[in-house]
Design a protein around this motif. Structure first.
Motif, PDB file in Angstrom:
ATOM      1  N   VAL A  72      -1.527  -8.736  27.533  1.00 61.87           N
ATOM      2  CA  VAL A  72      -0.514  -8.506  26.234  1.00 61.87           C
ATOM      3  C   VAL A  72      -1.097  -8.965  25.090  1.00 61.87           C
ATOM      4  N   LEU A  73      -2.110  -9.866  24.615  1.00 61.76           N
ATOM      5  CA  LEU A  73      -2.400 -10.039  23.293  1.00 61.76           C
ATOM      6  C   LEU A  73      -3.369  -8.872  22.967  1.00 61.76           C
ATOM      7  N   VAL A  89      -2.794  -5.610  23.660  1.00 59.37           N
ATOM      8  CA  VAL A  89      -1.797  -4.427  23.451  1.00 59.37           C
ATOM      9  C   VAL A  89      -1.207  -4.805  22.165  1.00 59.37           C
ATOM     10  N   ILE A  90      -0.769  -5.957  22.049  1.00 58.18           N
ATOM     11  CA  ILE A  90      -0.171  -6.298  20.782  1.00 58.18           C
ATOM     12  C   ILE A  90      -1.266  -6.077  19.704  1.00 58.18           C
ATOM     13  N   HIS A  91      -2.579  -6.554  19.649  1.00 57.11           N
ATOM     14  CA  HIS A  91      -3.471  -6.503  18.728  1.00 57.11           C
ATOM     15  C   HIS A  91      -3.733  -5.093  18.508  1.00 57.11           C
ATOM     16  N   PHE A  93      -1.677  -2.385  18.737  1.00 55.86           N
ATOM     17  CA  PHE A  93      -0.562  -1.728  17.936  1.00 55.86           C
ATOM     18  C   PHE A  93      -0.198  -2.398  16.823  1.00 55.86           C
ATOM     19  N   ASN A  94      -0.851  -3.500  16.408  1.00 54.46           N
ATOM     20  CA  ASN A  94      -0.837  -4.310  15.207  1.00 54.46           C
ATOM     21  C   ASN A  94      -1.968  -3.646  14.224  1.00 54.46           C
ATOM     22  N   PHE A 108      -3.029 -11.801  13.716  1.00 49.93           N
ATOM     23  CA  PHE A 108      -1.639 -12.370  13.740  1.00 49.93           C
ATOM     24  C   PHE A 108      -1.250 -13.322  12.618  1.00 49.93           C
ATOM     25  N   ASN A 163       3.998 -15.555  13.892  1.00 49.93           N
ATOM     26  CA  ASN A 163       3.977 -14.603  15.012  1.00 49.93           C
ATOM     27  C   ASN A 163       3.388 -15.313  15.987  1.00 49.93           C
ATOM     28  N   LEU A 171       5.219 -16.055  19.695  1.00 49.96           N
ATOM     29  CA  LEU A 171       4.554 -15.503  21.115  1.00 49.96           C
ATOM     30  C   LEU A 171       4.350 -16.745  21.972  1.00 49.96           C
ATOM     31  N   TYR A 230      -6.238 -16.639  23.650  1.00 49.81           N
ATOM     32  CA  TYR A 230      -5.852 -16.390  22.099  1.00 49.81           C
ATOM     33  C   TYR A 230      -7.216 -16.310  21.066  1.00 49.81           C
ATOM     34  N   CYS A 243      -9.112 -12.436  20.008  1.00 51.58           N
ATOM     35  CA  CYS A 243      -9.284 -12.416  18.497  1.00 51.58           C
ATOM     36  C   CYS A 243     -10.319 -12.214  18.037  1.00 51.58           C
TER      37      CYS A 243
END
Length: 128
Positions: free
Chosen positions: A39-40, A42-44, A46-47, A52, A56, A60, A123, A127
């Motif tokens: 999930v992290l 995919v968010i990363h 698309f971001n 982050f 945010n 999350l 996380y 990152c």
């Protein structure tokens, strides 16, 4: 059976619970870490690979904590899911207080202590 709390009987109940369910705990922990990492990731992606913002991350984390809490606490008292397991669970020589305290420690306290640490680790690993 005595309905008072006995520390030795409670220790035996903890050992029994860990021995019976350690595989489920490990698979759940690995699955949670893997799904959180995905999930992290995919968010990363698309971001736009931009880090982050702190607000945010907090939002999350609260969402993940709430969903994980619902799923984890929903599996409490697994001994009452079938007739055969119910009889075996009720015949376990532990008092009601000990059984409830074990479920409370295993579900609520473990969730409150483990989820923040796992979220922080995953996380920070994702990152980097």
């Amino acid at each position: 059976m005595n309905n008072t709390f006995n520390i030795h009987r409670f220790g035996a109940l903890i050992r029994q619970g860990v021995i019976h369910d350690y595989k489920m705990y490990l698979v759940s922990l690995i699955g949670f870490c893997g799904s959180l990492f995905i999930v992290l990731f995919v968010i990363h992606v698309f971001n736009g690979t931009i880090n982050f913002r702190e607000s945010n991350v907090e939002a999350l984390y609260m969402f993940v904590f709430f969903i994980a809490g619902l799923l984890h606490a929903g599996h409490a008292f697994a001994g009452f899911r079938s007739k055969e397991k119910s009889i075996a669970y009720l015949m376990n020589p532990a008092s009601r207080v000990e059984k409830f305290l074990w479920e409370y420690l295993c579900r609520i306290v473990a969730l409150i202590l483990i989820i923040p640490v796992i979220f922080w680790l995953v996380y920070n690993m994702e990152c980097l």
